[in-house]
Design an enzyme around this catalytic site. Sequence first.
Site, PDB file in Angstrom:
ATOM      1  CG  ASP A   1      -3.170  -8.375   1.028  1.00  0.00           C
ATOM      2  OD1 ASP A   1      -4.215  -7.836   1.421  1.00  0.00           O
ATOM      3  OD2 ASP A   1      -2.129  -8.429   1.718  1.00  0.00           O
TER       4      ASP A   1
ATOM      5  CG  HIS B   1      -1.976  -1.025   1.228  1.00  0.00           C
ATOM      6  ND1 HIS B   1      -2.855  -1.222   0.178  1.00  0.00           N
ATOM      7  CD2 HIS B   1      -2.299  -1.961   2.164  1.00  0.00           C
ATOM      8  CE1 HIS B   1      -3.670  -2.228   0.469  1.00  0.00           C
ATOM      9  NE2 HIS B   1      -3.341  -2.699   1.664  1.00  0.00           N
TER      10      HIS B   1
END
Length: 430
Positions: A172, A137
């Site tokens: 993920d 991220h």
Amino acid sequence: MRSKDRISYFYDGDVGNVYFGPNHPMKPHRLCMTHHLVLSYDLHKKMEIYRPHKAYPVELAQFHSADYVEFLQRINPDTQHLFPEEMAKFKLGEDCPVFDDMFEFCQIYAGGTIDAARRLNNQLCDIAINWAGGLHHAKKCEASGFCYINDLVLGILELLKYHARVLYIDIDVHHGDGVEEAFYFTDRVMTVSFHKYGNLFFPGSGDVKEIGEREGKFYAINVPLKDGIDDSSFTRLFKTIISKVVETYQPGVIVLQCGADSLAGDRLGCFNLSIDGHAECVRIVKKFGLPLLVTGGGGYTKENVARCWTVETGVLLDTELPDEIPDNDYIKYFAPECSLRIPTAHIENFNSKSYLGTIKMQVLENLRCIQHAPSVQMQEVPPDFYIPDFDEDEKNPDERIDQHTRDKQIQRDDEYYEGDNDNGHNMDDV
């Protein structure tokens, strides 16, 4: 297909000793648990084990802005209150707290992924594993979603020195937004993310319509999923899409982010994958026989994270693991059943066959827009980052030497490394 893959595995015990704070879901301790489970199954005897170098600020700044890296290096829990503007600017705070040894933590996990990429580039291994990496991220100038430094982007940049095309795959439960954003305008990297999308689920991006722009148009692939997806739905869709991607894009190397928050029962996740279902994705990717860099990622039920990444280490080594967990330092976390496999939950799968069929059709349609694999005029390969050696005679003997530096000066002889696979030396020369 190669007769026997050479596997390099990166681990530094210090990476699991940091603490994000009370009630924070990210527990780096899961990395110690994973490593000891790997050891208990004797998997370390089939791999080369390396302690990664701590990435230098100049290496981190190959992607991140220099002022952001400098601030991460300078800030600590005792001084953060003095920098409210910078804390807000760089998005540090609740999700991404400042904690003790935060920068060193980033240096170690990023160093592992960079070293893994370099070993693959130099054809010193076929598969490289860094379970501490996969923090997908983080953005160029800001932290996000428990991620401070985007090791995946740094690893891919390293791979691009030797490979015309890099394929990035992310399983993920959260969209791999930081990696996608970094390469959104180029055809040199194709990003493929399978994730939960909708109902304001973090990070809020990853719609099937997000496909890249300019030279990167059609080179970002998003597979948005709903709650409760199970093994058969997920692995069928994964195999169909990834097989077509590899056939169409013809990558020279694959980076696979194996976030374990897509497992059933994860503290922050909402999928219903078993460990075998998750590991099947790793098996599918391995079968392409391409150079492969494997990382961890999310995963917030830590005993299941350790189980998952241990099973997947076994998959990469073509080793079936018995279900009964051998005795190890963390055995109490796996009690009372002490088994490697976990049951899936009895929850509804909101991904209907028609919904998944529509998503698959849209993705394959976008892939058809890529007429052939892009060609790249390869330039002279830039050197790996120059890492200065230190001169022992010039060191100040009164200066405190940290454990990591001391370890670099002695030959390790402990329970992590055995026999021919004793490669616990520092990776700076790779």
